[in-house]
Design a protein around this motif. Structure first.
Motif, mmCIF file in Angstrom:
data_model
loop_
_atom_site.group_PDB
_atom_site.id
_atom_site.type_symbol
_atom_site.label_atom_id
_atom_site.label_comp_id
_atom_site.label_asym_id
_atom_site.label_seq_id
_atom_site.Cartn_x
_atom_site.Cartn_y
_atom_site.Cartn_z
ATOM 1 N N LEU A 89 0.818 -1.210 0.000
ATOM 2 C CA LEU A 89 0.000 0.000 0.000
ATOM 3 C C LEU A 89 0.852 1.261 0.000
ATOM 4 N N THR A 90 0.228 2.351 -0.415
ATOM 5 C CA THR A 90 0.870 3.660 -0.334
ATOM 6 C C THR A 90 0.844 4.150 1.102
ATOM 7 N N ALA A 91 1.605 5.212 1.370
ATOM 8 C CA ALA A 91 1.636 5.796 2.717
ATOM 9 C C ALA A 91 0.239 6.236 3.143
ATOM 10 N N GLU A 92 -0.510 6.794 2.209
ATOM 11 C CA GLU A 92 -1.864 7.253 2.531
ATOM 12 C C GLU A 92 -2.772 6.082 2.888
ATOM 13 N N GLU A 93 -2.646 4.983 2.139
ATOM 14 C CA GLU A 93 -3.477 3.817 2.409
ATOM 15 C C GLU A 93 -3.100 3.156 3.743
ATOM 16 N N LEU A 94 -1.800 3.113 4.049
ATOM 17 C CA LEU A 94 -1.380 2.568 5.342
ATOM 18 C C LEU A 94 -1.903 3.411 6.490
ATOM 19 N N ALA A 95 -1.886 4.719 6.303
ATOM 20 C CA ALA A 95 -2.402 5.611 7.342
ATOM 21 C C ALA A 95 -3.888 5.368 7.574
ATOM 22 N N GLU A 96 -4.621 5.065 6.499
ATOM 23 C CA GLU A 96 -6.050 4.775 6.640
ATOM 24 C C GLU A 96 -6.272 3.512 7.465
ATOM 25 N N GLN A 97 -5.463 2.472 7.207
ATOM 26 C CA GLN A 97 -5.592 1.254 8.001
ATOM 27 C C GLN A 97 -5.224 1.504 9.459
ATOM 28 N N ALA A 98 -4.165 2.281 9.677
ATOM 29 C CA ALA A 98 -3.749 2.587 11.048
ATOM 30 C C ALA A 98 -4.830 3.371 11.784
ATOM 31 N N GLU A 99 -5.518 4.230 11.077
ATOM 32 C CA GLU A 99 -6.600 5.000 11.715
ATOM 33 C C GLU A 99 -7.716 4.082 12.196
ATOM 34 N N ILE A 100 -7.990 3.034 11.416
ATOM 35 C CA ILE A 100 -9.069 2.114 11.777
ATOM 36 C C ILE A 100 -8.726 1.322 13.028
ATOM 37 N N VAL A 101 -7.470 0.850 13.153
ATOM 38 C CA VAL A 101 -7.127 -0.070 14.239
ATOM 39 C C VAL A 101 -6.406 0.591 15.408
ATOM 40 N N GLN A 111 13.507 -3.949 5.587
ATOM 41 C CA GLN A 111 13.087 -3.520 4.257
ATOM 42 C C GLN A 111 12.000 -2.456 4.302
ATOM 43 N N HIS A 112 11.243 -2.392 5.391
ATOM 44 C CA HIS A 112 10.155 -1.423 5.487
ATOM 45 C C HIS A 112 10.419 -0.374 6.575
ATOM 46 N N HIS A 113 11.688 -0.192 6.866
ATOM 47 C CA HIS A 113 12.061 0.782 7.899
ATOM 48 C C HIS A 113 11.521 2.174 7.584
ATOM 49 N N ASP A 114 11.740 2.653 6.370
ATOM 50 C CA ASP A 114 11.346 4.022 6.036
ATOM 51 C C ASP A 114 9.829 4.189 6.060
ATOM 52 N N ALA A 115 9.119 3.217 5.490
ATOM 53 C CA ALA A 115 7.655 3.297 5.488
ATOM 54 C C ALA A 115 7.111 3.235 6.906
ATOM 55 N N ALA A 116 7.708 2.367 7.745
ATOM 56 C CA ALA A 116 7.268 2.257 9.136
ATOM 57 C C ALA A 116 7.565 3.542 9.905
ATOM 58 N N LYS A 117 8.742 4.108 9.657
ATOM 59 C CA LYS A 117 9.109 5.345 10.346
ATOM 60 C C LYS A 117 8.139 6.468 10.005
ATOM 61 N N ALA A 118 7.803 6.589 8.710
ATOM 62 C CA ALA A 118 6.873 7.636 8.288
ATOM 63 C C ALA A 118 5.493 7.419 8.893
ATOM 64 N N ALA A 120 4.749 5.695 11.664
ATOM 65 C CA ALA A 120 4.826 5.869 13.114
ATOM 66 C C ALA A 120 4.890 7.349 13.503
ATOM 67 N N GLN A 121 5.687 8.126 12.778
ATOM 68 C CA GLN A 121 5.802 9.553 13.094
ATOM 69 C C GLN A 121 4.502 10.283 12.808
ATOM 70 N N GLY A 122 3.835 9.895 11.709
ATOM 71 C CA GLY A 122 2.599 10.579 11.345
ATOM 72 C C GLY A 122 1.495 10.380 12.346
ATOM 73 N N ARG A 123 1.496 9.234 13.031
ATOM 74 C CA ARG A 123 0.415 8.934 13.978
ATOM 75 C C ARG A 123 0.944 8.754 15.399
ATOM 76 N N GLN A 124 2.237 9.082 15.611
ATOM 77 C CA GLN A 124 2.863 8.993 16.937
ATOM 78 C C GLN A 124 2.701 7.589 17.536
ATOM 79 N N ILE A 125 3.122 6.593 16.747
ATOM 80 C CA ILE A 125 3.052 5.196 17.180
ATOM 81 C C ILE A 125 4.461 4.741 17.540
ATOM 82 N N PRO A 126 4.688 4.211 18.724
ATOM 83 C CA PRO A 126 5.997 3.603 19.020
ATOM 84 C C PRO A 126 6.258 2.451 18.055
#
Length: 497
Positions: A89-101, A111-118, A120-126
């Motif tokens: 998924l794109t960053a926007e789509e991942l953010a949508e899933q994170a908002e739901i759960v 391999q997904h360090h950068d996507a996870a970092k973005a 996590a920072q966007g939603r303040q998730i450890p």
């Protein structure tokens, strides 16, 4: 049906502690059942030590690896809810899933360090790295006091899987331990699983097939799973040639890729019990692989029902290549409008312990997926024959009316896929001034083949009633797909024709 169930990892470790549970393909590390249970118990304690409480969600953004299964069993032990995220998924789509759960923690691989970092920072998730590092898996597994085994409520949310989101907003489908055991029983009795069995895990863990076809059933039955990070046709065929799998599942796109590969004939297919699902496998492919010794059993299920509701009998594959067989041991089926057990055609309703309690809408809000009697209406239509075998006719929402006649795209797609130049086909309804709607077909050529669209109309007219023949054909080198390999028909509405 069930109240409390055993801790899966602990129970299997008690039965066969020294047997091999997993082999990491990258590096070759071997994990015994005792090691998996210990790692999961320590990770569960480590997650609790971070302040996570029962019911909290732990998201995971990672390719397949053994630590993802450790996290899955750790969540079961600690009462947490694992949420494997779709790394496509794109960053926007991942953010949508994170908002739901609303995850309390995000696990990720390198391999997904950068996507996870973005994310996590966007939603303040450890977040924590599965490979190690500060607050990584190494720290979680170093917990001195592992969680003790405890019984697991059968209907407690264990992990969440998002539906493909091909239409509308994605929905998080609740998965429970009860569903896992029921799906495993269905798979085990249909595929004759034993502790001697071996399989390969390569389908994404954010889909039910990645967990349940057949990794979790093989684990619970004491067999061994080799874990690949992701699909790789060359590597998979090499492993199958080496005997790494006695039972194997592939979605149709996998079988298509195998068929086009020069190494498709190398494995001893007669020694592998094969299955397919997620979408219909073209009859031509079933027969081609049968000639190689592979009897591919078509099956049927959903994220909401577990993927093992139907699995065709191996000895009937060639006689009924389009059938998905009979409903399995822990699932009931009803065809709407058809007397129980009688031949006929109707919408598939399913009931039993493999059915989800519903869709996640918050810690105290699960929207039921079933009616008051426990039936889940799938939206799929099946036809049952006099022997009790079922064939999926199509989706209710895909059916269209042309000149007053009902047209099922799946029937047309099967005819098109039998054409020697066609690998896959998708038929959608398009407006027509005179008939209301007519079909338009998008066809994907077989490797090394060219399609002459003008021949397809003749091919269909020789095999279908005139009102079913598509009025137009578009060649597409690659049809749009979901991560599970299904063709995204809604996307075709906007494609040029």
């Amino acid at each position: 049906m069930w109240g409390l169930l055993p801790d899966m990892a602990a129970k299997r470790a008690a039965l066969s502690p020294g047997a091999t549970a997993f082999v990491e393909d990258a590096g070759g590390r071997v994990w015994t059942f005792a090691e998996i249970d210990d790692a999961a118990a320590r990770m569960g304690a480590g997650l609790r030590a971070l302040g996570l409480a029962p019911g909290d969600r732990v998201a995971a953004l990672s390719f397949n690896r053994v630590e993802m299964f450790v996290a899955l069993f750790a969540a079961q032990k600690a009462g947490l809810i694992l949420v494997p995220l779709n790394w496509r998924l794109t960053a926007e789509e991942l953010a949508e899933q994170a908002e739901i759960v609303a995850p309390a923690l995000l696990l990720h691989d390198a391999q997904h360090h950068d996507a996870a970092k973005a994310l996590a920072q966007g939603r303040q998730i450890p977040r924590a790295a599965l490979e190690g590092g500060p607050r990584g898996a190494a720290d979680l597994l170093a917990t001195p006091d592992p969680l003790p085994p405890a019984q697991v409520p059968a209907d407690r949310p264990w992990y969440l899987l998002f539906t493909s989101g091909s239409t509308g907003r994605p929905q998080a489908v609740v998965q429970t331990a009860g569903m896992g055991w029921a799906a495993a029983v269905n798979a085990a009795q249909a595929m004759d699983l034993t502790a001697a069995d071996r399989t390969v895990n390569y389908l994404p863990l954010f889909h039910t097939a990645g967990v349940n076809l057949f990794t979790l059933p093989v684990f619970l039955w004491g067999g061994t799973t080799r874990v690949l990070p992701r699909f790789d046709a060359e590597r998979l065929l090499a492993l199958l040639e080496e005997g790494a799998a006695s039972v194997f599942f592939g979605v149709p796109s996998v079988w298509h890729d195998f068929a086009a590969h020069v190494g498709a004939a190398r494995p001893d297919w007669s020694a592998i019990r094969c299955a397919s699902g997620g979408a219909a496998l073209p009859e031509r492919l079933i027969r081609d692989f049968a000639a190689k010794g592979a009897l591919i059993r078509s099956g049927y299920g959903m994220t909401e029902t577990g993927p093992t509701c139907f699995i065709m009998q191996a000895d009937r594959v060639e006689a009924k290549p389009r059938a998905v067989g009979r409903v399995q041991a822990l699932t009931e089926v009803r065809l709407d409008g058809v007397p129980d057990g009688a031949p006929g055609e109707g919408e598939v309703w399913l009931r039993g312990p493999a059915i989800t309690p519903g869709y996640w809408e918050g810690p105290d809000a699960i929207r039921p997926a079933t009616d008051a009697e426990g039936w889940l209406r799938t939206g799929d239509v099946a036809r049952r024959d006099a022997e009790g075998d079922h064939e999926i006719v199509g989706r209710l929402r895909d059916m269209f009316v042309s000149g007053g006649e009902n047209v099922w795209p799946a029937e047309i797609e099967r005819v098109l896929c039998a054409h020697p130049d066609v690998a896959e086909a998708a038929v959608i309804a398009v407006p027509d001034d005179r008939l209301g709607e007519v079909g338009h077909a998008f066809v994907e050529p077989r490797a090394g083949h060219c399609i002459a669209p003008e021949t397809l109309s003749e091919w269909c007219r020789a095999r279908l009633a005139g009102y079913k023949v598509p009025r137009g054909f578009t060649e597409a080198q690659s049809l749009p797909r979901t991560a599970s390999g299904k063709i995204r028909k809604p996307a075709l509405k906007d494609w040029p024709r």
